[in-house]
Every structure is written in structure tokens, then in C-alpha cells.
Motif scaffolding. Sequence first.
Motif, PDB file in Angstrom:
ATOM      1  N   ASN A   5       0.839  -1.202   0.000  1.00 42.05           N
ATOM      2  CA  ASN A   5       0.000   0.000   0.000  1.00 42.05           C
ATOM      3  C   ASN A   5       0.867   1.242   0.000  1.00 42.05           C
ATOM      4  O   ASN A   5       1.937   1.259   0.623  1.00 42.05           O
ATOM      5  CB  ASN A   5      -0.877   0.049   1.263  1.00 42.05           C
ATOM      6  N   VAL A   6       0.389   2.285  -0.676  1.00 39.09           N
ATOM      7  CA  VAL A   6       1.061   3.589  -0.664  1.00 39.09           C
ATOM      8  C   VAL A   6       0.014   4.689  -0.688  1.00 39.09           C
ATOM      9  O   VAL A   6      -1.139   4.462  -1.047  1.00 39.09           O
ATOM     10  CB  VAL A   6       2.011   3.790  -1.876  1.00 39.09           C
ATOM     11  N   ARG A   7       0.452   5.878  -0.327  1.00 36.47           N
ATOM     12  CA  ARG A   7      -0.310   7.107  -0.555  1.00 36.47           C
ATOM     13  C   ARG A   7       0.586   8.010  -1.383  1.00 36.47           C
ATOM     14  O   ARG A   7       1.784   8.138  -1.099  1.00 36.47           O
ATOM     15  CB  ARG A   7      -0.662   7.791   0.753  1.00 36.47           C
ATOM     16  N   PHE A   8       0.009   8.631  -2.372  1.00 32.83           N
ATOM     17  CA  PHE A   8       0.776   9.527  -3.233  1.00 32.83           C
ATOM     18  C   PHE A   8       0.867  10.894  -2.562  1.00 32.83           C
ATOM     19  O   PHE A   8      -0.149  11.484  -2.197  1.00 32.83           O
ATOM     20  CB  PHE A   8       0.115   9.629  -4.611  1.00 32.83           C
ATOM     21  N   THR A   9       2.111  11.377  -2.401  1.00 30.75           N
ATOM     22  CA  THR A   9       2.347  12.623  -1.689  1.00 30.75           C
ATOM     23  C   THR A   9       2.707  13.763  -2.633  1.00 30.75           C
ATOM     24  O   THR A   9       2.199  14.863  -2.515  1.00 30.75           O
ATOM     25  CB  THR A   9       3.513  12.451  -0.681  1.00 30.75           C
ATOM     26  N   ARG A  10       3.623  13.494  -3.547  1.00 28.04           N
ATOM     27  CA  ARG A  10       4.095  14.486  -4.507  1.00 28.04           C
ATOM     28  C   ARG A  10       4.195  13.833  -5.874  1.00 28.04           C
ATOM     29  O   ARG A  10       4.539  12.665  -5.974  1.00 28.04           O
ATOM     30  CB  ARG A  10       5.488  14.979  -4.139  1.00 28.04           C
ATOM     31  N   PRO A  11       3.955  14.618  -6.916  1.00 33.10           N
ATOM     32  CA  PRO A  11       4.125  14.044  -8.258  1.00 33.10           C
ATOM     33  C   PRO A  11       5.604  13.913  -8.611  1.00 33.10           C
ATOM     34  O   PRO A  11       6.451  14.657  -8.114  1.00 33.10           O
ATOM     35  CB  PRO A  11       3.433  15.065  -9.164  1.00 33.10           C
ATOM     36  N   VAL A  12       5.895  12.957  -9.470  1.00 32.51           N
ATOM     37  CA  VAL A  12       7.238  12.800 -10.022  1.00 32.51           C
ATOM     38  C   VAL A  12       7.263  13.579 -11.332  1.00 32.51           C
ATOM     39  O   VAL A  12       6.655  13.166 -12.323  1.00 32.51           O
ATOM     40  CB  VAL A  12       7.577  11.310 -10.256  1.00 32.51           C
ATOM     41  N   VAL A  13       7.936  14.736 -11.318  1.00 36.51           N
ATOM     42  CA  VAL A  13       8.013  15.592 -12.494  1.00 36.51           C
ATOM     43  C   VAL A  13       9.145  15.082 -13.378  1.00 36.51           C
ATOM     44  O   VAL A  13      10.287  14.929 -12.922  1.00 36.51           O
ATOM     45  CB  VAL A  13       8.249  17.065 -12.098  1.00 36.51           C
ATOM     46  N   VAL A  14       8.823  14.790 -14.633  1.00 35.99           N
ATOM     47  CA  VAL A  14       9.788  14.196 -15.558  1.00 35.99           C
ATOM     48  C   VAL A  14      10.154  15.229 -16.625  1.00 35.99           C
ATOM     49  O   VAL A  14       9.314  15.644 -17.407  1.00 35.99           O
ATOM     50  CB  VAL A  14       9.210  12.920 -16.217  1.00 35.99           C
ATOM     51  N   PRO A  15      11.429  15.658 -16.637  1.00 35.41           N
ATOM     52  CA  PRO A  15      11.840  16.684 -17.594  1.00 35.41           C
ATOM     53  C   PRO A  15      11.858  16.163 -19.030  1.00 35.41           C
ATOM     54  O   PRO A  15      11.957  14.954 -19.264  1.00 35.41           O
ATOM     55  CB  PRO A  15      13.251  17.055 -17.137  1.00 35.41           C
ATOM     56  N   ASP A  16      11.768  17.088 -19.961  1.00 42.68           N
ATOM     57  CA  ASP A  16      11.784  16.743 -21.384  1.00 42.68           C
ATOM     58  C   ASP A  16      13.225  16.747 -21.881  1.00 42.68           C
ATOM     59  O   ASP A  16      13.660  17.636 -22.608  1.00 42.68           O
ATOM     60  CB  ASP A  16      10.930  17.748 -22.174  1.00 42.68           C
ATOM     61  N   ASP A  17      13.985  15.751 -21.431  1.00 43.70           N
ATOM     62  CA  ASP A  17      15.375  15.574 -21.869  1.00 43.70           C
ATOM     63  C   ASP A  17      15.684  14.082 -21.877  1.00 43.70           C
ATOM     64  O   ASP A  17      14.835  13.272 -21.531  1.00 43.70           O
ATOM     65  CB  ASP A  17      16.353  16.349 -20.975  1.00 43.70           C
ATOM     66  N   ASP A  18      16.880  13.734 -22.267  1.00 38.70           N
ATOM     67  CA  ASP A  18      17.240  12.313 -22.324  1.00 38.70           C
ATOM     68  C   ASP A  18      17.636  11.746 -20.967  1.00 38.70           C
ATOM     69  O   ASP A  18      17.731  10.532 -20.810  1.00 38.70           O
ATOM     70  CB  ASP A  18      18.389  12.104 -23.319  1.00 38.70           C
ATOM     71  N   GLU A  19      17.868  12.616 -19.993  1.00 41.38           N
ATOM     72  CA  GLU A  19      18.316  12.170 -18.666  1.00 41.38           C
ATOM     73  C   GLU A  19      17.165  11.705 -17.781  1.00 41.38           C
ATOM     74  O   GLU A  19      17.329  10.820 -16.966  1.00 41.38           O
ATOM     75  CB  GLU A  19      19.078  13.306 -17.967  1.00 41.38           C
ATOM     76  N   GLY A  20      16.026  12.358 -17.890  1.00 44.75           N
ATOM     77  CA  GLY A  20      14.906  12.009 -17.031  1.00 44.75           C
ATOM     78  C   GLY A  20      15.165  12.378 -15.590  1.00 44.75           C
ATOM     79  O   GLY A  20      15.880  13.332 -15.300  1.00 44.75           O
ATOM     80  N   ILE A  21      14.590  11.611 -14.701  1.00 47.33           N
ATOM     81  CA  ILE A  21      14.697  11.864 -13.260  1.00 47.33           C
ATOM     82  C   ILE A  21      14.875  10.517 -12.562  1.00 47.33           C
ATOM     83  O   ILE A  21      14.491   9.490 -13.090  1.00 47.33           O
ATOM     84  CB  ILE A  21      13.432  12.609 -12.741  1.00 47.33           C
ATOM     85  N   GLU A  22      15.474  10.547 -11.383  1.00 45.51           N
ATOM     86  CA  GLU A  22      15.674   9.305 -10.633  1.00 45.51           C
ATOM     87  C   GLU A  22      14.731   9.229  -9.439  1.00 45.51           C
ATOM     88  O   GLU A  22      14.476  10.224  -8.767  1.00 45.51           O
ATOM     89  CB  GLU A  22      17.110   9.211 -10.122  1.00 45.51           C
ATOM     90  N   ILE A  23      14.249   8.025  -9.204  1.00 49.47           N
ATOM     91  CA  ILE A  23      13.469   7.716  -8.009  1.00 49.47           C
ATOM     92  C   ILE A  23      14.301   6.727  -7.204  1.00 49.47           C
ATOM     93  O   ILE A  23      14.691   5.680  -7.723  1.00 49.47           O
ATOM     94  CB  ILE A  23      12.101   7.095  -8.355  1.00 49.47           C
ATOM     95  N   GLU A  24      14.592   7.085  -5.955  1.00 45.49           N
ATOM     96  CA  GLU A  24      15.357   6.204  -5.071  1.00 45.49           C
ATOM     97  C   GLU A  24      14.400   5.543  -4.087  1.00 45.49           C
ATOM     98  O   GLU A  24      13.629   6.226  -3.412  1.00 45.49           O
ATOM     99  CB  GLU A  24      16.415   6.990  -4.309  1.00 45.49           C
ATOM    100  N   VAL A  25      14.476   4.225  -4.034  1.00 42.26           N
ATOM    101  CA  VAL A  25      13.575   3.452  -3.186  1.00 42.26           C
ATOM    102  C   VAL A  25      14.401   2.742  -2.115  1.00 42.26           C
ATOM    103  O   VAL A  25      15.378   2.058  -2.424  1.00 42.26           O
ATOM    104  CB  VAL A  25      12.783   2.417  -4.012  1.00 42.26           C
ATOM    105  N   SER A  26      14.009   2.934  -0.872  1.00 42.57           N
ATOM    106  CA  SER A  26      14.681   2.258   0.236  1.00 42.57           C
ATOM    107  C   SER A  26      13.616   1.683   1.164  1.00 42.57           C
ATOM    108  O   SER A  26      12.439   2.026   1.049  1.00 42.57           O
ATOM    109  CB  SER A  26      15.590   3.232   1.000  1.00 42.57           C
ATOM    110  N   ALA A  27      14.034   0.815   2.048  1.00 47.02           N
ATOM    111  CA  ALA A  27      13.079   0.209   2.981  1.00 47.02           C
ATOM    112  C   ALA A  27      13.790  -0.216   4.253  1.00 47.02           C
ATOM    113  O   ALA A  27      14.979  -0.515   4.245  1.00 47.02           O
ATOM    114  CB  ALA A  27      12.387  -0.993   2.343  1.00 47.02           C
ATOM    115  N   LYS A  28      13.002  -0.219   5.305  1.00 47.48           N
ATOM    116  CA  LYS A  28      13.461  -0.729   6.600  1.00 47.48           C
ATOM    117  C   LYS A  28      12.532  -1.849   7.025  1.00 47.48           C
ATOM    118  O   LYS A  28      11.315  -1.764   6.826  1.00 47.48           O
ATOM    119  CB  LYS A  28      13.434   0.377   7.660  1.00 47.48           C
ATOM    120  N   VAL A  29      13.116  -2.873   7.618  1.00 52.35           N
ATOM    121  CA  VAL A  29      12.308  -3.959   8.162  1.00 52.35           C
ATOM    122  C   VAL A  29      11.686  -3.448   9.457  1.00 52.35           C
ATOM    123  O   VAL A  29      12.383  -3.026  10.371  1.00 52.35           O
ATOM    124  CB  VAL A  29      13.153  -5.222   8.419  1.00 52.35           C
TER     125      VAL A  29
END
Length: 130
Positions: free
Chosen positions: A72-96
Amino acid sequence: MELPTRTFRVTRADLVRYAGASGDFNPIHWSDRTATKVGLPGVIAHGMFTMALVGRAVAEWAGAPDAIVDYNVRFTRPVVVPDDDEGIEIEVSAKVREVTEDGLTRLDVTAVCGGEKVLSQARATVRTAR
């Protein structure tokens, strides 16, 4: 215990492919003009695409997609994707958060893009290998 961080790069081409697969051709996912007209900072990734990337990280940590029991998740902020070849990174981490006697591991998951959390209350339960 913290799980290894997983990084995903998202480009406009990814959004086009996701739109084709999902059938979600809302112009906020491909048109800067439309996105800014409705008050967004630019073209944004589909929320379900962001959720799917985070789910992929959870599946990798669990060892298999079918090991995910709950997610389950709740969406907090949009992921804004620039109009270039680099794009944007999403970093995902977790704790037990907890390992139960019945073989389940509960995770608190964090997804960050541009230094900001894009999901809140992101949690997953996975079946622990025996």
C-alpha cells in the motif's frame, strides 16, 4: 535492518510506453502545456507507474513477485519528468519494521525523487523465505 537502495531512472519515453500499456493517455503525462495549465510544475509520471517501480524494488528484496502479500502507498508528490534524455531518478529504500512468527516481513518503504518523498505510508508485507 535497512534494505539496499534501488534507483530507477524515469524518462518521457518511459511515460509513453506506460501510457500505451495502461491506456492512460491523460495529457498531463506527456504535454507540458496541459500539465502547467492545470497547475502542475510540468509533465508528471503516472502514479501507478511510480507505485509499480517501488513494487519492483519490493519484489527484488523479497526474491520473487509472488512473495508480496500486501502493498500500500499514498501519493504525496508528483514525479516531475523533464523533457530531456536524462529524465529523473526515483530512489527506493526500505526498513524492516517487523518479522512475524508466521514467516512474514513487514517493510516501511520510502520513495524519494529530487530530494522529496513522493509516497507516504508506503508499506509492504512479504513472505519470508523458509
